[in-house]
Scaffold this motif. Sequence first.
Motif, PDB file in Angstrom:
ATOM      1  N   UNK B  31      34.561  48.985  40.094  1.00 56.29           N
ATOM      2  CA  UNK B  31      33.991  47.811  39.422  1.00 56.29           C
ATOM      3  C   UNK B  31      34.309  47.786  37.926  1.00 56.29           C
ATOM      4  N   UNK B  32      34.052  48.893  37.188  1.00 54.84           N
ATOM      5  CA  UNK B  32      34.504  48.895  35.790  1.00 54.84           C
ATOM      6  C   UNK B  32      36.022  48.821  35.657  1.00 54.84           C
ATOM      7  N   UNK B  33      36.745  49.356  36.660  1.00 54.60           N
ATOM      8  CA  UNK B  33      38.206  49.311  36.596  1.00 54.60           C
ATOM      9  C   UNK B  33      38.697  47.868  36.603  1.00 54.60           C
ATOM     10  N   UNK B  34      38.060  47.025  37.429  1.00 59.36           N
ATOM     11  CA  UNK B  34      38.466  45.615  37.482  1.00 59.36           C
ATOM     12  C   UNK B  34      38.280  44.948  36.128  1.00 59.36           C
ATOM     13  N   UNK B  35      37.152  45.284  35.450  1.00 54.76           N
ATOM     14  CA  UNK B  35      36.926  44.690  34.132  1.00 54.76           C
ATOM     15  C   UNK B  35      37.915  45.243  33.120  1.00 54.76           C
TER      16      UNK B  35
END
Lengths: 96, 187
Positions: B31-35
């Motif tokens: 999830x943080x990777x997508x951001x």
Amino acid sequence: MMYAAGLAGVGVTMLLVLIRVLLGPTVYDRILGINLFGTKTVLVIALLAFLNGRTDYLDLALTYALINFIGTVAVLKFMQYGDLGWAGDVEDDSDV
Amino acid sequence: MNMTVSLILNFGLLVFLVAVALALARWRHLFPVAMLTGLFSLLSASLFTVLSAPDVALTEAAVGAGITTVLFLATFGLTRAREKPVESSRRLIGLAVTVITGAILVYASLDMPHFGAPDTPVQEHPLRHKYLVESQHEIHIPNTVTAVLGSYRGYDTLGEVAVVFTAGMAVLMLLGRGRRGRKRTKE
């Protein structure tokens, strides 16, 4: 000269925000950091536009601001609902 | 003009890019990777702006930071947002492929003319004067790339826009139908 100094200042804040994003203990720190970083990018492009005398770059800065906002809204919406789509028949939709 | 400022900016942005890329490779929670991919894309878009390519920067920001992030998040709604652990042997193969591809790309880039070199086809071609100087008087568009895209090959661009618009409408129709069907089965 003034624009270069402004660029240096924004660069330092970008570094600080990036450190917060990379270290950030919670996901919300990272979301806020990435949103802030997008704002810094808008500032950098605006400053660059005036530094190089190419004020047509300001359109680019405006577009970035819009994209940044949409991205943050999408992320927060995902966190709230666990999905990006919402059914039309749900009554408590207050995010439209 | 302002060469040192651009140089320092390029350097700083590239350092940020490397830091973000390392974090992207290390994090396992997607999830943080997508951001962070959105942030990566914003950074490379700023690099394009520093290199005076605002049209490329605009595309990069719209596609990379805008649409890709939203698409990733929509995918996480359907799958798990956590990366599966990979065996170390497969990781080594991946590293080898990446290093070899990178080396080939760097080797190929050695063949390119230097940045701002005066003896490239861009500078010496006979059509250069036509596009860089006369287009200002012919159609009054300050950016040459925009002039070429929007006027000299305007019909071509119109066709592209029609294709992209049709594809977008088709995807929207498919997505909307799928979502409605899924919600109905949930009830």
